[in-house]
Design a protein around this motif. Sequence first.
Motif, short mmCIF file in Angstrom:
data_model
loop_
_atom_site.label_atom_id
_atom_site.label_comp_id
_atom_site.label_asym_id
_atom_site.label_seq_id
_atom_site.Cartn_x
_atom_site.Cartn_y
_atom_site.Cartn_z
N THR A 15 0.84 -1.20 0.00
CA THR A 15 0.00 0.00 0.00
C THR A 15 0.87 1.25 0.00
OG1 THR A 15 -1.59 -1.21 1.31
CG2 THR A 15 -1.93 1.14 1.18
N ASN A 16 1.91 1.23 0.83
CA ASN A 16 2.78 2.41 0.89
C ASN A 16 3.55 2.61 -0.40
OD1 ASN A 16 1.92 3.20 3.37
ND2 ASN A 16 3.57 2.18 4.49
N LEU A 17 4.03 1.53 -0.99
CA LEU A 17 4.74 1.66 -2.28
C LEU A 17 3.82 2.29 -3.32
CD1 LEU A 17 6.83 -1.63 -2.61
CD2 LEU A 17 7.72 0.70 -2.41
N GLU A 18 2.55 1.92 -3.25
CA GLU A 18 1.58 2.49 -4.18
C GLU A 18 1.35 3.98 -3.87
OE1 GLU A 18 -2.18 0.48 -4.04
OE2 GLU A 18 -2.89 1.57 -5.80
N LYS A 19 1.23 4.29 -2.59
CA LYS A 19 1.02 5.70 -2.21
C LYS A 19 2.21 6.58 -2.61
CE LYS A 19 -2.12 5.19 1.64
NZ LYS A 19 -2.31 5.29 3.09
N MET A 20 3.39 6.00 -2.56
CA MET A 20 4.59 6.78 -2.91
C MET A 20 4.82 6.76 -4.43
SD MET A 20 7.24 5.84 0.17
CE MET A 20 6.86 4.14 0.48
N CYS A 21 3.92 6.07 -5.14
CA CYS A 21 3.98 5.99 -6.61
C CYS A 21 5.18 5.23 -7.16
CB CYS A 21 3.92 7.38 -7.24
SG CYS A 21 2.37 8.19 -6.92
N TRP A 22 5.71 4.33 -6.38
CA TRP A 22 6.74 3.44 -6.94
C TRP A 22 6.08 2.30 -7.71
CZ3 TRP A 22 11.91 4.44 -6.59
CH2 TRP A 22 12.34 5.31 -5.58
N VAL A 23 4.91 1.90 -7.22
CA VAL A 23 4.24 0.71 -7.72
C VAL A 23 2.81 1.07 -8.10
CG1 VAL A 23 3.18 -1.40 -6.79
CG2 VAL A 23 5.61 -1.03 -6.50
N LYS A 24 2.34 0.39 -9.16
CA LYS A 24 0.96 0.61 -9.60
C LYS A 24 0.21 -0.70 -9.44
CE LYS A 24 0.63 1.30 -14.00
NZ LYS A 24 1.04 1.92 -15.25
N LYS A 25 -1.05 -0.60 -9.02
CA LYS A 25 -1.85 -1.81 -8.81
C LYS A 25 -2.95 -1.81 -9.85
CE LYS A 25 -4.58 -2.64 -4.99
NZ LYS A 25 -4.79 -2.60 -3.55
N GLU A 26 -3.02 -2.86 -10.67
CA GLU A 26 -4.10 -2.92 -11.65
C GLU A 26 -5.06 -4.03 -11.29
OE1 GLU A 26 -2.07 -1.17 -15.67
OE2 GLU A 26 -1.12 -2.65 -14.39
N LYS A 27 -6.35 -3.65 -11.25
CA LYS A 27 -7.33 -4.64 -10.83
C LYS A 27 -8.02 -5.24 -12.03
CE LYS A 27 -8.12 -2.48 -6.42
NZ LYS A 27 -8.62 -1.22 -5.92
N GLU B 20 -8.87 -9.58 -13.39
CA GLU B 20 -9.28 -10.84 -12.78
C GLU B 20 -8.50 -11.05 -11.48
OE1 GLU B 20 -9.16 -14.83 -14.88
OE2 GLU B 20 -10.14 -13.50 -16.34
N LYS B 21 -7.21 -10.75 -11.61
CA LYS B 21 -6.35 -10.75 -10.41
C LYS B 21 -5.80 -9.34 -10.22
CE LYS B 21 -4.16 -15.28 -10.71
NZ LYS B 21 -2.97 -15.91 -11.30
N VAL B 22 -5.33 -9.06 -9.01
CA VAL B 22 -4.67 -7.76 -8.81
C VAL B 22 -3.20 -7.92 -9.21
CG1 VAL B 22 -3.95 -6.07 -7.10
CG2 VAL B 22 -6.22 -7.09 -6.97
N ILE B 23 -2.76 -7.06 -10.14
CA ILE B 23 -1.40 -7.16 -10.67
C ILE B 23 -0.60 -5.94 -10.23
CG2 ILE B 23 -0.03 -7.17 -12.82
CD1 ILE B 23 -1.51 -9.73 -12.55
N TYR B 24 0.60 -6.17 -9.74
CA TYR B 24 1.48 -5.07 -9.34
C TYR B 24 2.57 -4.86 -10.39
CZ TYR B 24 -0.66 -5.65 -4.76
OH TYR B 24 -1.58 -5.73 -3.73
N THR B 25 2.82 -3.61 -10.75
CA THR B 25 3.95 -3.31 -11.64
C THR B 25 4.73 -2.10 -11.10
OG1 THR B 25 2.41 -2.04 -13.01
CG2 THR B 25 3.07 -4.16 -13.88
N VAL B 26 6.01 -2.04 -11.50
CA VAL B 26 6.83 -0.88 -11.14
C VAL B 26 6.49 0.23 -12.13
CG1 VAL B 26 9.20 -0.02 -10.95
CG2 VAL B 26 8.65 -2.34 -10.21
N VAL B 27 6.15 1.40 -11.63
CA VAL B 27 5.61 2.46 -12.48
C VAL B 27 6.64 2.97 -13.51
CG1 VAL B 27 4.71 4.82 -12.47
CG2 VAL B 27 3.99 3.23 -10.71
N ASP B 28 7.85 3.26 -13.04
CA ASP B 28 8.84 3.92 -13.88
C ASP B 28 9.80 2.88 -14.47
OD1 ASP B 28 11.07 5.26 -14.81
OD2 ASP B 28 11.27 6.59 -13.10
N PRO B 29 9.86 2.77 -15.81
CA PRO B 29 10.72 1.73 -16.41
C PRO B 29 12.19 1.88 -16.00
CG PRO B 29 9.94 3.30 -18.07
CD PRO B 29 9.17 3.56 -16.81
N MET B 30 12.61 3.09 -15.70
CA MET B 30 14.00 3.29 -15.29
C MET B 30 14.25 2.73 -13.87
SD MET B 30 15.99 4.66 -17.50
CE MET B 30 15.21 3.73 -18.76
N VAL B 31 13.25 2.84 -13.02
CA VAL B 31 13.39 2.27 -11.67
C VAL B 31 13.48 0.75 -11.79
CG1 VAL B 31 12.18 1.88 -9.49
CG2 VAL B 31 12.22 4.17 -10.48
N ARG B 32 12.68 0.22 -12.70
CA ARG B 32 12.70 -1.22 -12.95
C ARG B 32 14.12 -1.64 -13.35
NH1 ARG B 32 11.47 -4.42 -17.12
NH2 ARG B 32 10.89 -6.46 -16.31
#
Length: 365
Positions: free
Chosen positions: A332-344, A346-358
């Motif tokens: 939840t905190n990673l999402e709030k800090m915008c490091w991670v995005k949650k897509e809802k 069929e399943k909830v999927i997490y991705t790293v928002v910035d390709p450079m951070v990845r």
Amino acid sequence: MLFDLKPKKRKIDLFDRKEELEGVMEAFKKFPIILITGLRRVGKSSLIRVSIAESKYSSISLDGRLLFMNSGGNIRKMHLVNQIEKELANFSKSEKLRKSLKTLKGISINGNSVSLDWKEIDILSLLERIENFAEKNRSYVILFFDEAQYFKHYGSRGGKDLLALFSYVYDNFERIRIVLTGSEVGLLHDFLSADDYNSPLYGRVLKEVQLQPFSKELSILFLKRGFEELKIKVDFDLEKAVDILGGLPGYLVQFGIRYSEKRNFDAAMDETLKTITGMIKGELEELSGKSRRYVKALKYIASGADTWSKIKNIFAINGDIISDSRLFEILTNLEKMCWVKKEKGEKVIYTVVDPMVRHVVLSKY
Ligand SMILES: Nc1ncnc2c1ncn2[C@@H]1O[C@H](COP(=O)(O)OP(=O)(O)OP(=O)(O)O)[C@@H](O)[C@H]1O
Ligand SMILES: [Mg+2]
């Protein structure tokens, strides 16, 4: 010039963002509190600086990240007042302002220079005078809090004193506009908590302008315009650069500058990635200071563990049996800090928002 590392101040240097610029300038006239949110390096400071310059309003800028660092993590009235004093120099040439401030306790005026005694001065009274000044000028004064989520470290009550000041301005002043930017969008909303009745800002309408990274087409056009401006012919496909860097103008500018120096795609991209890696590493260190698990979780997500159970498993495989409540908090905190995005879906999927951070968490960190 487009390829300049500093936040833009002039409209001709601001690429695209026409709608957002109009949106902010309209909002100045209608809303007491305006939020500008978006990822790091997306162009928040540039947008607000150009909006202020275009509307020709006076402004007082306070950089939350800087004040947080310079104050050792506990921003106090002294730090705030010192910064306000520096900023007042920007418009203290105005005879009208000096007149309005002259009789205020804690202030001394010598020629064009205004100095404040932080112990004596009452910030609210100072704002009252500034409101009067703006009123007389039929103008607005913008109080700009950059990276405003850091102001939760103001004073001893989690920034509540500042929120109380914001709500007073909201309720009583017509000519002072508060502009807040935040790259950790969820944290900014948590700090303001306008929907929590314990918050001084409860019930106030906050106008939010969200900045998105450039689309692929716009990113390509941004590079094209930047090179044209410098009269540089490029010998590579611009799309190739955008595929690597993504659509954050901050990254595109870095690359533009490197290519202008080296005139060679590989060498320029190599240098750009090194610089970006350095910037992101610093931010990851700050994150790791909050909890090492944040960076671990980012790494796991970047490597393909994109669901709750996969992330939990990979923590366990690495010898860290993490409880559900703790993992929930981390994600939840990673999402709030915008490091991670949650897509809802069929399943909830997490991705790293910035390709450079990845790229950074997977390679070197
Ligand atoms: N619309 C734009 N046109 C031209 N350059 C831009 C634009 N937006 C941002 N930039 C450039 O991108 C870089 C980052 O911009 P800026 O500092 O405004 O972003 P930010 O969102 O405030 O970043 P941070 O989160 O680091 O404070 C700067 O070099 C700036 O000049
Ligand atoms: Mg900024």
